[in-house]
Design a protein around this motif. Structure first.
Motif, PDB file in Angstrom:
ATOM      1  N   LYS A   1       0.607  -1.184  -0.092  1.00  0.00           N
ATOM      2  CA  LYS A   1      -0.062   0.149   0.087  1.00  0.00           C
ATOM      3  C   LYS A   1       0.872   1.237  -0.010  1.00  0.00           C
ATOM      4  O   LYS A   1       1.936   1.251   0.838  1.00  0.00           O
ATOM      5  CB  LYS A   1      -0.839  -0.033   0.983  1.00  0.00           C
ATOM      6  N   GLY A   2       0.355   2.518  -0.748  1.00  0.00           N
ATOM      7  CA  GLY A   2       1.152   3.233  -0.804  1.00  0.00           C
ATOM      8  C   GLY A   2       0.782   4.459   0.282  1.00  0.00           C
ATOM      9  O   GLY A   2      -0.273   4.674   0.640  1.00  0.00           O
ATOM     10  N   LYS A   3       1.697   5.199   0.428  1.00  0.00           N
ATOM     11  CA  LYS A   3       1.604   6.358   1.433  1.00  0.00           C
ATOM     12  C   LYS A   3       1.171   7.665   0.483  1.00  0.00           C
ATOM     13  O   LYS A   3       1.661   7.781  -0.855  1.00  0.00           O
ATOM     14  CB  LYS A   3       2.826   6.848   2.256  1.00  0.00           C
TER      15      LYS A   3
ATOM     16  N   PRO B   1       2.641  16.270 -13.053  1.00  0.00           N
ATOM     17  CA  PRO B   1       1.995  14.654 -13.481  1.00  0.00           C
ATOM     18  C   PRO B   1       2.890  13.742 -12.683  1.00  0.00           C
ATOM     19  O   PRO B   1       4.141  13.955 -12.300  1.00  0.00           O
ATOM     20  CB  PRO B   1       2.320  14.511 -15.038  1.00  0.00           C
ATOM     21  N   VAL B   2       2.145  12.542 -12.516  1.00  0.00           N
ATOM     22  CA  VAL B   2       3.020  11.383 -12.109  1.00  0.00           C
ATOM     23  C   VAL B   2       3.172  10.422 -12.979  1.00  0.00           C
ATOM     24  O   VAL B   2       2.155   9.790 -13.697  1.00  0.00           O
ATOM     25  CB  VAL B   2       1.908  10.822 -10.772  1.00  0.00           C
ATOM     26  N   ILE B   3       4.360  10.029 -13.247  1.00  0.00           N
ATOM     27  CA  ILE B   3       4.731   8.871 -14.297  1.00  0.00           C
ATOM     28  C   ILE B   3       4.794   7.585 -13.201  1.00  0.00           C
ATOM     29  O   ILE B   3       6.027   7.575 -12.539  1.00  0.00           O
ATOM     30  CB  ILE B   3       5.948   9.197 -14.941  1.00  0.00           C
ATOM     31  N   PRO B   4       4.124   6.694 -13.401  1.00  0.00           N
ATOM     32  CA  PRO B   4       4.461   5.402 -12.745  1.00  0.00           C
ATOM     33  C   PRO B   4       5.505   4.583 -13.254  1.00  0.00           C
ATOM     34  O   PRO B   4       5.915   4.627 -14.453  1.00  0.00           O
ATOM     35  CB  PRO B   4       3.196   4.471 -12.863  1.00  0.00           C
ATOM     36  N   CYS B   5       6.356   3.857 -12.506  1.00  0.00           N
ATOM     37  CA  CYS B   5       7.449   3.125 -12.858  1.00  0.00           C
ATOM     38  C   CYS B   5       7.413   1.855 -12.309  1.00  0.00           C
ATOM     39  O   CYS B   5       7.194   1.569 -11.208  1.00  0.00           O
ATOM     40  CB  CYS B   5       8.805   3.835 -12.802  1.00  0.00           C
ATOM     41  N   ALA B   6       7.933   0.745 -12.965  1.00  0.00           N
ATOM     42  CA  ALA B   6       8.088  -0.611 -12.607  1.00  0.00           C
ATOM     43  C   ALA B   6       9.313  -1.275 -12.761  1.00  0.00           C
ATOM     44  O   ALA B   6       9.983  -1.136 -13.767  1.00  0.00           O
ATOM     45  CB  ALA B   6       7.052  -1.770 -13.048  1.00  0.00           C
TER      46      ALA B   6
ATOM     47  N   GLU C   1      -4.634   4.994  -6.926  1.00  0.00           N
ATOM     48  CA  GLU C   1      -4.660   4.981  -8.701  1.00  0.00           C
ATOM     49  C   GLU C   1      -3.065   4.830  -9.016  1.00  0.00           C
ATOM     50  O   GLU C   1      -3.009   4.175  -9.925  1.00  0.00           O
ATOM     51  CB  GLU C   1      -5.331   6.183  -9.154  1.00  0.00           C
ATOM     52  N   ILE C   2      -2.339   5.681  -8.387  1.00  0.00           N
ATOM     53  CA  ILE C   2      -0.792   5.488  -8.771  1.00  0.00           C
ATOM     54  C   ILE C   2      -0.280   4.064  -8.226  1.00  0.00           C
ATOM     55  O   ILE C   2       0.258   3.481  -9.257  1.00  0.00           O
ATOM     56  CB  ILE C   2      -0.206   6.554  -7.871  1.00  0.00           C
ATOM     57  N   MET C   3      -0.878   3.517  -7.380  1.00  0.00           N
ATOM     58  CA  MET C   3      -0.435   2.009  -6.969  1.00  0.00           C
ATOM     59  C   MET C   3      -0.671   1.241  -7.996  1.00  0.00           C
ATOM     60  O   MET C   3      -0.015   0.125  -8.088  1.00  0.00           O
ATOM     61  CB  MET C   3      -0.623   1.738  -5.490  1.00  0.00           C
ATOM     62  N   TYR C   4      -2.224   1.236  -8.369  1.00  0.00           N
ATOM     63  CA  TYR C   4      -2.833   0.312  -9.296  1.00  0.00           C
ATOM     64  C   TYR C   4      -1.984   0.492 -10.698  1.00  0.00           C
ATOM     65  O   TYR C   4      -1.666  -0.705 -11.229  1.00  0.00           O
ATOM     66  CB  TYR C   4      -4.120   0.780  -9.737  1.00  0.00           C
ATOM     67  N   ALA C   5      -1.401   1.729 -11.117  1.00  0.00           N
ATOM     68  CA  ALA C   5      -0.724   2.009 -12.441  1.00  0.00           C
ATOM     69  C   ALA C   5       0.615   0.968 -12.330  1.00  0.00           C
ATOM     70  O   ALA C   5       1.025   0.457 -13.230  1.00  0.00           O
ATOM     71  CB  ALA C   5      -0.696   3.261 -12.747  1.00  0.00           C
ATOM     72  N   ILE C   6       1.157   1.459 -10.966  1.00  0.00           N
ATOM     73  CA  ILE C   6       2.595   0.478 -10.995  1.00  0.00           C
ATOM     74  C   ILE C   6       2.307  -0.830 -10.863  1.00  0.00           C
ATOM     75  O   ILE C   6       3.100  -1.687 -11.362  1.00  0.00           O
ATOM     76  CB  ILE C   6       3.150   1.025  -9.626  1.00  0.00           C
TER      77      ILE C   6
ATOM     78  N   LEU D   1       2.094  -2.511 -14.219  1.00  0.00           N
ATOM     79  CA  LEU D   1       3.309  -2.325 -14.958  1.00  0.00           C
ATOM     80  C   LEU D   1       4.103  -3.527 -14.429  1.00  0.00           C
ATOM     81  O   LEU D   1       4.891  -4.013 -15.107  1.00  0.00           O
ATOM     82  CB  LEU D   1       4.049  -0.921 -14.991  1.00  0.00           C
ATOM     83  N   SER D   2       4.307  -3.644 -13.389  1.00  0.00           N
ATOM     84  CA  SER D   2       5.244  -4.672 -12.614  1.00  0.00           C
ATOM     85  C   SER D   2       4.620  -6.156 -12.492  1.00  0.00           C
ATOM     86  O   SER D   2       5.329  -6.977 -12.473  1.00  0.00           O
ATOM     87  CB  SER D   2       5.487  -4.189 -11.103  1.00  0.00           C
ATOM     88  N   GLU D   3       3.162  -6.213 -12.465  1.00  0.00           N
ATOM     89  CA  GLU D   3       2.615  -7.437 -12.218  1.00  0.00           C
ATOM     90  C   GLU D   3       2.764  -8.060 -11.048  1.00  0.00           C
ATOM     91  O   GLU D   3       3.225  -9.423 -10.771  1.00  0.00           O
ATOM     92  CB  GLU D   3       2.828  -8.248 -13.514  1.00  0.00           C
TER      93      GLU D   3
END
Length: 241
Positions: A130-132, A145-150, A199-204, A207-209
């Motif tokens: 879970k993200g803070k 903007p927030v760019i998700p990265c895995a 939403e950010i954590m879901y995007a990560i 990408l990461s699976e």
């Protein structure tokens, strides 16, 4: 200056040679302007691999322990992280979290890239936690903007506790920028901050699976450490004869 020497002359070429990381979605990193790169955190190597492949400089919020270690090793580690422009973050309480947000906003106000791990700590078992909500606060206040990265494969290359990485395929995958301008002015709303962070954590996650755990990693680590200590007290190891 040391940041560029390290990236282009010393560490960067070595990392690219050894790991030959596969890069996906690099076009999603803006060529200019403030932006937050929010990623999963699986390994100590994450701090170096991502900056090595980005054209733009990125400043990470790094845990304060990297700057306060004892002895010669501690001083060298602190000097290294300071020289590459990383910002120490005290993770001991709410006020410390506000200080980290302040420092992160300082980077974004200079139209630079800010790197952050929303989980707040490295995953100890390879799962995504879970993200803070600090990342959401910074995204709204800076209107960035927030760019998700895995990071994929770095846990296997250098899991927590391993001093030197082993050679293992690594993929660094960037997703499309997330725009939260629709929430402008709502950084004081807890439900909004939670929704943005999720939403950010879901995007990560997409990408990461990874396997996802809807709990904070630090809490799970503490519980497991306490359970291990209790087990040691109840079942002490017998001395070898």
């Amino acid at each position: 200056m040391f940041y560029h020497v390290l990236k282009y002359v010393l560490l960067g070429p070595l990392l690219r040679l050894v790991f030959r990381p596969r890069i996906e979605g690099l076009e999603h990193i803006p060529s200019s302007g403030a932006a937050i790169v929010a990623g999963n955190h699986l390994s100590f190597a994450d701090h170096f691999l991502m900056p090595a492949i980005l054209k733009r400089r990125i400043t990470f919020l790094a845990k304060a322990e990297y700057f306060t270690g004892p002895g010669v090793k501690g001083r060298l580690t602190a000097a290294f992280f300071r020289s590459i422009g990383q910002i120490p973050v005290d993770r001991s309480g709410k006020e410390a979290g506000q200080a980290a947000i302040h420092e992160g906003l300082g980077v974004l106000r200079k139209d630079e890239l800010l790197g952050i791990y929303p989980e707040g700590t490295r995953s100890h078992d390879g799962r995504l936690y879970k993200g803070k909500v600090g990342v959401a606060v910074m995204a709204l206040r800076a209107q960035a903007p927030v760019i998700p990265c895995a990071m994929i494969g770095t846990f296997e290359a250098q899991p927590p506790g391993r001093k030197l990485p082993r050679i293992h395929p690594v993929t660094i995958r960037f997703g499309k920028p997330l725009d939260f301008s629709r929430y402008a002015g709502m950084e004081g709303e807890k439900a909004v901050l939670r929704a943005i962070t999720d939403e950010i954590m879901y995007a990560i996650l997409a990408l990461s699976e990874q396997e996802y755990v809807d709990r904070y990693a630090a809490v799970v680590k503490a519980e497991e450490a306490a359970a291990k200590a209790e087990s040691g007290r109840r079942f002490p190891r017998m001395p070898m004869s």
